[in-house]
Design an enzyme around this catalytic site. Structure first.
Site, PDB file in Angstrom:
ATOM      1  N   ASP A   1       0.859  -1.164   0.000  1.00 56.98           N
ATOM      2  CA  ASP A   1       0.000   0.000   0.000  1.00 56.98           C
ATOM      3  C   ASP A   1       0.909   1.231   0.000  1.00 56.98           C
ATOM      4  O   ASP A   1       2.058   1.174   0.432  1.00 56.98           O
ATOM      5  CB  ASP A   1      -0.936  -0.036   1.209  1.00 56.98           C
ATOM      6  CG  ASP A   1      -2.098   0.930   1.021  1.00 56.98           C
ATOM      7  OD1 ASP A   1      -2.176   1.586  -0.039  1.00 56.98           O
ATOM      8  OD2 ASP A   1      -2.933   1.026   1.939  1.00 56.98           O
ATOM      9  N   GLY A  28       0.646   4.242   1.483  1.00 61.43           N
ATOM     10  CA  GLY A  28       0.803   5.105   2.654  1.00 61.43           C
ATOM     11  C   GLY A  28      -0.255   6.187   2.761  1.00 61.43           C
ATOM     12  O   GLY A  28      -0.321   6.893   3.761  1.00 61.43           O
ATOM     13  N   GLY A  29      -1.094   6.331   1.733  1.00 64.21           N
ATOM     14  CA  GLY A  29      -2.130   7.360   1.749  1.00 64.21           C
ATOM     15  C   GLY A  29      -3.071   7.202   2.931  1.00 64.21           C
ATOM     16  O   GLY A  29      -3.363   8.169   3.648  1.00 64.21           O
ATOM     17  N   ASP A  51      -7.849  -7.227   1.554  1.00 57.49           N
ATOM     18  CA  ASP A  51      -6.911  -7.326   2.668  1.00 57.49           C
ATOM     19  C   ASP A  51      -7.633  -6.796   3.873  1.00 57.49           C
ATOM     20  O   ASP A  51      -8.514  -5.930   3.745  1.00 57.49           O
ATOM     21  CB  ASP A  51      -5.667  -6.477   2.418  1.00 57.49           C
ATOM     22  CG  ASP A  51      -5.925  -5.020   2.728  1.00 57.49           C
ATOM     23  OD1 ASP A  51      -5.587  -4.575   3.839  1.00 57.49           O
ATOM     24  OD2 ASP A  51      -6.495  -4.306   1.864  1.00 57.49           O
ATOM     25  N   CYS A 102     -11.935 -27.678  10.196  1.00 54.48           N
ATOM     26  CA  CYS A 102     -10.741 -26.968   9.728  1.00 54.48           C
ATOM     27  C   CYS A 102      -9.528 -27.903   9.772  1.00 54.48           C
ATOM     28  O   CYS A 102      -9.357 -28.677  10.713  1.00 54.48           O
ATOM     29  CB  CYS A 102     -10.490 -25.744  10.596  1.00 54.48           C
ATOM     30  SG  CYS A 102      -9.043 -24.803  10.098  1.00 54.48           S
ATOM     31  N   CYS A 118      -6.317 -26.795   9.643  1.00 55.57           N
ATOM     32  CA  CYS A 118      -5.081 -26.077   9.993  1.00 55.57           C
ATOM     33  C   CYS A 118      -4.378 -26.769  11.156  1.00 55.57           C
ATOM     34  O   CYS A 118      -4.972 -27.574  11.870  1.00 55.57           O
ATOM     35  CB  CYS A 118      -5.376 -24.611  10.320  1.00 55.57           C
ATOM     36  SG  CYS A 118      -5.943 -24.309  12.003  1.00 55.57           S
ATOM     37  N   CYS A 177      -6.071 -26.455  14.605  1.00 57.17           N
ATOM     38  CA  CYS A 177      -7.229 -27.337  14.811  1.00 57.17           C
ATOM     39  C   CYS A 177      -6.824 -28.805  14.839  1.00 57.17           C
ATOM     40  O   CYS A 177      -7.427 -29.612  15.545  1.00 57.17           O
ATOM     41  CB  CYS A 177      -8.278 -27.074  13.731  1.00 57.17           C
ATOM     42  SG  CYS A 177      -9.032 -25.440  13.933  1.00 57.17           S
ATOM     43  N   HIS A 216      -4.979 -19.959  12.642  1.00 58.71           N
ATOM     44  CA  HIS A 216      -6.268 -20.541  12.276  1.00 58.71           C
ATOM     45  C   HIS A 216      -7.119 -19.548  11.483  1.00 58.71           C
ATOM     46  O   HIS A 216      -7.735 -19.902  10.472  1.00 58.71           O
ATOM     47  CB  HIS A 216      -7.043 -21.000  13.514  1.00 58.71           C
ATOM     48  CG  HIS A 216      -8.487 -21.202  13.219  1.00 58.71           C
ATOM     49  ND1 HIS A 216      -8.959 -22.348  12.613  1.00 58.71           N
ATOM     50  CD2 HIS A 216      -9.564 -20.378  13.356  1.00 58.71           C
ATOM     51  CE1 HIS A 216     -10.256 -22.231  12.407  1.00 58.71           C
ATOM     52  NE2 HIS A 216     -10.657 -21.041  12.860  1.00 58.71           N
TER      53      HIS A 216
END
Lengths: 364, 364
Positions: free
Chosen positions: A73, A75-76, A246, A284, A286, A289, A315
């Protein structure tokens, strides 16, 4: 979407790694949760470690040992949200840094120069962000400056191989959103973002403008909704045509002890989880989990042990990436709207039903 | 040394996992740094999550998902060091808990009962710890009570398959150390620890008593020096015959930004590392050293990012375990004393030489 560091499947949720690190996680962790893109921030990275470090090391990929795509990004938004002591002019922004209390300058050219040093795969133009509740003249003035800055960014980019995305502004004013998309799409940007949302607007305004403004952007280029949001936000925005997201939510909520699960949000510090010898989310795959119980995670948070936030944000990122993978599957099967409706109903039932463990989604 | 959860190669450094977690690290991380044993603490674990949780889950291995050996300290040292509001009697200790501000009781029997619920591979007897600078009568009284408590622990253990170690006391008084070892070795303990050191004694007193007291303990059983120490401390104690160590130093120093390396201690926050695009320790094979530069680690600490402490404590544990592996190799080759002298000289040169990055070892 193809970048200098590999292809990205869209819709994609990008992991927020503001300071060249996704809070508490290693690049190996990010691969394990199937993160595709890491998002760095020009404002923070210019202050620390600074441009010279990136020039010397040869960019962010080597600096943080992440060989996948990186978006930075400009920086604005940080100038808008973090710098109380700032002066905006046509040239750029002068602000006092939180790191060294000294004055720094960020202009469209300086932001591109910094992003070139960072070596991100996708650079963002510097934009001027204003509160959505500002009067129309203020929103218009900022939008017009954002357009001029976008062209200066395009010129400053020169022949860099890094992609450059424009940011459409216009607050919650449909006519301005039309003007912004109309202006920017006439120029050779590699993608387009919607900025100026989630800055004072209501939820329904945001949803309305997201739909309206996304459709004005070229469908053959990636469309990126910045800083959004909850799983329902993402599901709705995908229906509007958004390709990229994001948000700090999965990592921040993880560090605060809240998990997004297939049965709604779980606040792991609640007493009910003290004795829950079950995984955080039975659906899940992951590592959190697979390996750990709610009871153990509860204990870690109650003991203020840093492993707790680490396991929960791991997770949460996995959960967001799963949601995106499911959305891509549904889109490919031509069944996205039905998929979205089912998911939204499930989330609503879990988060607002009688057995709900959830904080109100709107309170985030 | 063989435990219910596998064999342990000695000399061994045990990773301190007081609250059923080694700060910030997963069991996978522990395996990666070649940790052999995790050390939990009865005092902390009885307060949170409490005995009922361990009984319900079926012990600490399942609770924290660590399938290697676990040793639990009895809580004697924590009563001494953490509980200002405590009353000691022949029966046991009554103290106010930091978790709920309520009074709790820890007796030899209660400690064994708790350690049985935790399901550690090696239990420690509850001992009475006093300051090394206390007068001889006080040290003697505490030692004698520790002996009576050791026998009560042995009785309370009944026919548990968990090993039980005694703790020899006697402060810095040689005659008392002789009495303590002489008494305890007459009883069927599975191993023997040296307690009551690093509690007010000087470095030279500690080294002297470690040598003297270790030799009084049976050589055919594991000998464990509790709470020690720096790499030089470990090297010297191994020469005295010590088999087992635990210390918070590698993890605590890691969280504070100090790394133990093959070229001495490195304080990663120092400005000199800002531009150091080299690994933390060129001689180390840990993931931190393989994947990350000093420059990046410096940035993480300067940015207060939790990944920094995680990566440094990972490295520090790896470094300690490497040192133990090298010591075992030297012992097997019959060349330990030469190995130790070389290592001590190296450390001394790096930490006290002109280019030293170190804090004084004695200041830790």
């Amino acid at each position: 979407m193809v970048t200098a560091h590999g292809a990205v499947e869209t819709p994609v949720f990008m992991a927020v790694g503001t300071r060249a690190t996704v809070t508490g996680l290693t690049p190996d962790d990010l691969r394990e949760v199937r993160a595709q893109v890491v998002l760095g921030n020009t404002y923070h990275l210019m202050l620390r470690p600074g441009m010279e470090t990136f020039e010397r090391v040869g960019g962010i990929h080597r600096f943080m040992t992440w060989d996948g795509p990186v978006l930075t990004d400009s920086g604005g938004y940080q100038i808008f949200s973090l710098s109380a002591d700032r002066e905006m002019s046509e040239r750029g922004a002068v602000f006092r840094a939180y790191t060294d209390q000294r004055k720094h300058m960020l202009s469209p050219e300086r932001s591109i120069q910094m992003q070139a040093a960072i070596g991100s795969d996708i650079m963002m133009v510097l934009d001027e962000c204003v509160d959505s509740r500002a009067d129309e003249a203020t929103v218009r003035t900022a939008m017009e400056r954002t357009h001029r800055w976008a062209l200066r960014s395009l010129a400053a980019r020169e022949n860099s191989a890094q992609a450059l995305f424009a940011i459409a502004q216009g607050g919650v004013v449909r006519e301005l959103r039309k003007q912004s998309a109309g202006f920017l799409r006439e120029h050779p940007f590699d993608g387009f973002a919607l900025g100026g949302l989630a800055v004072g607007d209501t939820r329904s305004q945001r949803e309305d403008i997201t739909h309206f403004a996304t459709e004005l952007l070229p469908v053959e280029r990636p469309r990126y909704l910045m800083g959004v949001g909850t799983p329902p936000d993402l599901l709705l925005a995908i229906a509007a045509g958004v390709d990229m997201f994001d948000c700090v939510l999965p990592t921040h909520m993880g560090w605060q002890g809240t998990a997004f699960t297939s049965t709604g949000r779980v606040r792991i510090t609640r007493g009910a989880h003290r004795d829950a010898d079950v995984s955080l989310d039975a659906d899940c795959a992951c590592n959190t989990c697979k390996n750990h119980s709610r009871s153990y995670l509860h204990h870690l948070f109650k003991s203020s042990e840093p492993l707790g936030p680490r396991l929960l944000s791991l997770h949460n990122l996995h959960h967001y990436n799963d949601l995106m993978a499911d959305a891509r599957g549904a889109i490919e099967a031509g069944a996205y709207v039905a998929f979205m409706r089912r998911k939204l109903q499930e989330i609503d039932r879990h988060e607002h039903g009688p057995a709900s463990d959830s904080v109100d989604a709107a309170s985030v």
